[in-house]
Scaffold this active site. Sequence first.
Site, PDB file in Angstrom:
ATOM      1  N   HIS A  72      62.958   7.578  14.536  1.00 34.59           N
ATOM      2  CA  HIS A  72      64.571   7.296  14.747  1.00 34.59           C
ATOM      3  C   HIS A  72      65.263   8.750  14.651  1.00 34.59           C
ATOM      4  CE1 HIS A  72      65.150   3.086  12.594  1.00 34.59           C
ATOM      5  NE2 HIS A  72      64.026   3.301  13.700  1.00 34.59           N
ATOM      6  N   PRO A 289      67.454   5.897  -4.670  1.00 29.68           N
ATOM      7  CA  PRO A 289      66.863   5.722  -3.151  1.00 29.68           C
ATOM      8  C   PRO A 289      67.827   6.190  -1.696  1.00 29.68           C
ATOM      9  CG  PRO A 289      67.484   3.710  -4.344  1.00 29.68           C
ATOM     10  CD  PRO A 289      67.728   4.913  -5.182  1.00 29.68           C
TER      11      PRO A 289
HETATM   12  C1  PHB Z   1      64.042   1.384   3.071  1.00 22.76           C
HETATM   13  O1  PHB Z   1      63.823   1.138   4.255  1.00 22.76           O
HETATM   14  O2  PHB Z   1      63.648   0.867   2.045  1.00 22.76           O
HETATM   15  C2  PHB Z   1      64.881   2.399   2.804  1.00 22.76           C
HETATM   16  C3  PHB Z   1      65.794   3.193   3.774  1.00 22.76           C
HETATM   17  C4  PHB Z   1      66.530   4.059   3.374  1.00 22.76           C
HETATM   18  C5  PHB Z   1      67.056   4.406   2.248  1.00 22.76           C
HETATM   19  C6  PHB Z   1      66.426   3.650   1.139  1.00 22.76           C
HETATM   20  C7  PHB Z   1      65.575   2.808   1.292  1.00 22.76           C
HETATM   21  O3  PHB Z   1      67.977   5.595   2.063  1.00 22.76           O
END
Ligand code: PHB
Length: 385
Positions: A72, A289
Amino acid sequence: MRTQVCIIGGGPSGLLLSQLLHRAGIDTVVLERSTRAHVLSRIRAGVLEWGSTEVLRQAGVGARMDREGFVHSGTYIAARNRGFRIDFQERAGKSIMVYGQTEVTHDLYAARDAMGGIVIDEAADVTPHLDESAVTFVKDGRGERVDCDFIVGCDGSHGVSRTCIPADVLKTYERHYPFGWLGVLSETPPVSEELIYANHSRGFALCSMRNQHLSRYYIQVPIEDTVAAWSDAAFWDELRRRIPHDAAERLETGPAIEKSVAPLRSFVAEPMRWRNLFLVGDAAHIVPPTGAKGLNLAIGDVHYLSEALIGHYGGDDEGIDTYSQRALARVWQAIRFSWWLTTTMHRFPDQNEFDQRIQESDIAYLEHSVAARTVLAEQYVGLPF
Ligand code: PHB
Ligand code: APR
């Protein structure tokens, strides 16, 4: 048994460190308390910084990632149901790779098996003995001992290794966020070819994916919410309310094949070395996350420590002597970025309309400022090692 480096924890950190050291001729033993199936059952994030992909290729585990992963070169940021794109290549000269942590762990286990790496699963009562430079554990009811030169704690946020650092030496820093993420995995085509991070007055939402037929979505939920509080229909309706209108209109929904609620927190433990013990990955730090930094920070630690240990066995201790300082410099940059993106994109319970407009102004500045987009892109694709 005797080895050079005893690694506690067979998650991504432990397996990758073992793989890199083995390829450099350094003996390791990995002690994992769970079963391999349990380790591989964990659903985690799916974004790799470009530097992380290079470390994985260096470890000889990049082939499937390069075949099946998705490169990406940008991401979408949205507010008030309208999104805009940030071009990573244009702003930072790098891309990211979308490839699930579960797949990375699969590839690492396969590589360890192929090289005859020693990974002992279901190792119970793993106990480091720094004074003796040894680790004891119980396997199939029998007491075992590993004598080693170094002990590396790759045992995650609830591991045993961090407790070996004396309380008057260990310093921890923590921030708990007053909300969680409800995540859904669905066998549906992704709503967008790149990720969408959406700020909304109702709360944050994220559209991600694992492949063209497997989508990963998240919505911010109150900290006390459980999976039981959210039917699939309720989840899809709320996701539609928060993401850009054009994405909401083309969203394909389906049964959740995995649904879970995760709390968000930031955590750092210093130092990341104490005598012959090193801390790596979640054993030393936790990020929300939002910035997709958890696995990438772990890989960064492994990169530094593997180089340091290879240096040590080559007669140069500069790497192990500076490991904690070097790793923490990069950790704190990611901790700050993850905190900033979390506070900019989420709705805080005590937030009022002024706060919401400040967030929306921050996001509008991102849309219209090359400098602001460059700052986000540099941090998101990963700072240089
Ligand atoms: C995921 O694809 O699980 C994901 C992607 C980006 C993030 C957190 C989780 O910032
Ligand atoms: N003895 C042996 N193994 C242990 C012990 C112990 N006392 N405590 C924990 N473990 C094992 C866990 O079972 C787990 O498999 O250590 C491993 C730690 O793995 P992770 O928690 O995945 O941490 P890490 O390898 O650093 O990877 C960080 O994983 O949790 C995600 O978001 C995180 O993406 C990041 C990545």
